[in-house]
Enzyme design. Structure first.
Site, mmCIF file in Angstrom:
data_model
loop_
_atom_site.group_PDB
_atom_site.id
_atom_site.type_symbol
_atom_site.label_atom_id
_atom_site.label_comp_id
_atom_site.label_asym_id
_atom_site.label_seq_id
_atom_site.Cartn_x
_atom_site.Cartn_y
_atom_site.Cartn_z
ATOM 1 C CB SER A 148 -0.819 0.105 1.136
ATOM 2 O OG SER A 148 -1.571 1.332 1.460
ATOM 3 C CE1 TYR B 115 -5.465 -1.807 3.880
ATOM 4 C CE2 TYR B 115 -3.969 0.074 3.485
ATOM 5 C CZ TYR B 115 -4.370 -1.065 3.304
ATOM 6 O OH TYR B 115 -4.295 -1.346 1.780
#
Ligand code: ZN
Length: 666
Positions: A550, A563
């Site tokens: 990410s 996350y």
């Protein structure tokens, strides 16, 4: 065997005239795998047509190559000038390459498919409709030491019996001579020993129903000799016990098969009762090491199956027999190109029946063919004894000049042909796009997802959708078992499954939620990497792992602590894996996508809150990058697939953004 003719259905096809009915009964034949398998068999109809000059011509519409009887349409029939075919049948000799060229250049439609190599055979039978199948019952009956006598006993005057001859011109020539000599008033068909049946008639229905009649006669004969219904589990005997799948043993076997073939191969293991019982027979070597049930199968199954594990020994034997037979065939032709010496069918007491193919589809075809072969062998054994054609006859078909020409025309295989990939989170977004990108490049894919819809999402032999909770180790292990049994091993791993919880600042962070995010985004991947390592190590071209990281790793955002931390830890895990596994030839790379909005993670709520976080509208947020472009799942998937390809063959431990350019990352 029952006729599948149906008046109502037939009436619908009849609106297209004779050719329409030809399509209908061809499909009836094609829909029964005990008559024809995978493109086998062919049909024709003779019609009189007016050509462009207004002249009447007799035309044979014969099945075109590349068409399957089960799904054929009128466009699948090639129109060939009948007088020319009858003329060719009178020649003393004609090479099959030349014959194929004659067939093609005497069509009345340049756009039609190439006519079947059995076109001349259809032409010489003096009836409008001609049907040809490779019926199991006939093959069982004639693959025995007394095949000729038995065929005579069954058919008497009803069929002309033709001894085995190589398909192509020689067979057509032989039939052109024998048929007029032997056919009488009661003749409704022709038996080709070790090959199949022809039937014919005035109408599509007559020819079709005569085929059913001829096949039924063979079935009845076998039944009368207790050789039709084959029980693989004799009464009272215990069922065969299937050992738990040894994934590494199967992947090692696939590695050896791929080495022998010179390219990665798909290996599918079938350990059902039927296959195990056959593979464990005491007389396996005698019955299975003779040859295929019909030469038609040799391209898919090779002449012999491998019994046991010794692939190298099999390949050596294949090469020796090539060296022995090739000079006989080369005398009047070009030098032969040896096919790869890897087996296509492997019979093993532990694994059952393994089938091999360059693609999952090829392996599935070999499976179908060998399942029929096992039954044919057992029926022939029950009747008398299975006896295949001598090796030389089968070699001639395997190295037929038409097959050799096909080999020369063969296109470059796709980049991942014969390779196997596993994708997690495959039912939507980036994962689903990864499955598409991989199958487009020729890979077979084990597609995992929590969503049970994954199981029916791709109805094709090269995708196995399995419902799997990646955080459950037992579930993961079962999924790997199905993938390895289905395709033979694992070459590529795309770690994509992940969750993105609602925005929450650290002071409000609940440890339960933190744990849940780490369990899915991190722990599950640790387990999957660990379980995949022994398989990736055996990948014929080296294992590859692509990890969906990410942008939050190099440039975290507020409100996404769990996350961001999970993806950062995953990236660090990937870097360690790259270091540890480099020696095993396994490459591990990470891509960092950002703002890929066509994924399950981006619910409207998440999208709005993230946009607000940056003080942007949702629309601005979508293109909020240096290039001002939207980034789609497909963009990410294409890069993930390329990571596994030759472009990145010298790259491991890398992290590449796919985010349209991010100022904080650049
Ligand atoms: Zn045939």
């Amino acid at each position: 065997m029952r006729s599948r003719w149906n008046d109502e259905e037939a009436a619908r096809y009849a609106t297209d005239g004779e050719l329409g009915l030809r399509v209908y009964t061809s499909r009836l034949l094609g829909s029964d795998p005990s008559l024809v398998l995978h493109g086998g068999g062919n049909t024709s109809v003779k019609v009189r047509e007016r050509n462009v000059l207004g002249e009447e011509e007799d035309i044979l519409y014969v099945k075109g190559s590349g068409w399957d009887l089960a799904t054929i349409e009128s466009a699948g029939f090639a129109p060939v000038r009948l007088p020319r075919l009858l003329g060719l049948a009178q020649l003393d000799a004609l090479s099959d390459t030349r014959m194929a060229s004659e067939l093609k250049s005497n069509m009345t439609d340049a756009a039609a498919p190439a006519p079947s190599v059995e076109a001349i055979l259809h032409a010489i039978l003096p009836h409008p409709f001609v049907d040809h199948t490779h019926a199991d019952a006939l093959i069982a009956l004639t693959n025995t030491p007394h095949g000729m006598e038995q065929a005579r006993e069954v058919y008497g005057e009803v069929a002309v019996i033709v001894p085995y001859e190589m398909p192509g011109f020689r067979l057509a020539r032989l039939c052109a001579r024998l048929f007029p000599e032997q056919a009488g008033d009661h003749t409704i068909g022709m038996v080709l020993l070790n090959h199949g049946l022809f039937s014919f008639g005035e109408t599509a229905r007559a020819s079709y129903e005569r085929m059913i009649q001829l096949v039924t006669m063979a079935e009845d004969y076998l039944a009368a000799h207790n050789a039709w219904t084959i029980s693989l589990a004799p009464d009272g005997s215990a069922p065969e016990v299937q050992a738990p799948l040894d994934r590494v043993a199967l992947a090692s076997l696939r590695r050896e098969v791929s080495e022998a073939a010179g390219a990665p191969m798909i290996v599918a293991a079938h350990s059902d009762e039927h296959c195990l019982r056959f593979a464990r027979r005491d007389d396996l070597a005698r019955i299975a090491r003779q040859g295929p049930a019909t030469p038609d199968h040799v391209i898919r199954t090779k002449r012999l199956p491998l019994i046991g594990h010794d692939v190298r020994d099999y390949a050596d034997e294949y090469q020796r027999s090539f060296a022995e037979y090739a000079p006989r065939l080369e005398q009047d032709g070009h030098p032969l190109t040896m096919l790869d010496p890897a087996p296509r069918v492997i019979l093993d007491g532990e694994l059952g029946m393994c089938v091999v193919g360059r693609t999952a589809k090829d392996a599935a075809i070999a499976e179908d063919i060998y399942r029929h072969t096992m039954e044919i062998i057992l029926r022939a054994e029950a009747l008398d004894a299975y006896q295949a054609l001598p090796p030389w006859e089968i070699f001639e078909v395997e190295y037929w000049d038409l097959e050799q020409a096909k080999l020369r025309r063969q296109e470059q295989p796709r980049v991942f042909a014969g390779e196997v990939a596993l994708v997690t989170g495959a039912a939507s977004g980036i994962g689903k796009a990864c499955v598409e990108a991989l199958i487009q490049r020729g890979a077979a894919v084990l597609a995992l997802d929590l969503n049970p819809a994954i199981e029916g999402m791709w109805e094709r032999p090269d995708v196995l959708g399995v419902r799997c909770d990646v955080t459950d180790e037992a579930d993961l292990s079962r999924a790997l078992d199905s993938g390895v049994a289905g395709f033979g091993g694992l070459d590529m791993l795309i770690l994509n499954a992940g969750i993105f919880p609602a925005s929450r600042r650290i002071e409000a962070l609940d440890l339960g939620e933190w744990d849940r995010v780490l369990r899915v985004n991190l722990d599950a991947n640790v387990a999957l990497l660990r379980e995949s390592h022994p398989l990736l190590k055996l990948a014929p071209r080296g294992g590859r792992v692509a990890i969906i990281g990410s942008k939050n790793v190099p440039a975290p955002g507020p409100g996404a602590a769990a996350y961001s931390a999970s993806k950062a830890a995953l990236t660090q895990l990937a870097r360690v894996a790259a270091l540890e596994w480099g020696g095993d030839g396994i490459r591990v790379n990470v891509l960092h996508p950002n703002q890929v909005f066509d994924t399950a993670i981006w619910t409207e709520e998440v999208l709005r809150s993230r946009a607000a976080q940056y003080g942007l509208s949702v629309e601005e947020y979508r293109r909020n990058n240096v290039l001002r472009v939207e980034v789609t799942s497909r963009d990410v998937a294409e890069l993930a697939a390329e990571f596994c390809g030759p472009l990145f063959a010298r790259t491991t431990g890398a992290q590449i953004p796919v985010d349209g350019g991010n100022e904080r990352v650049i």
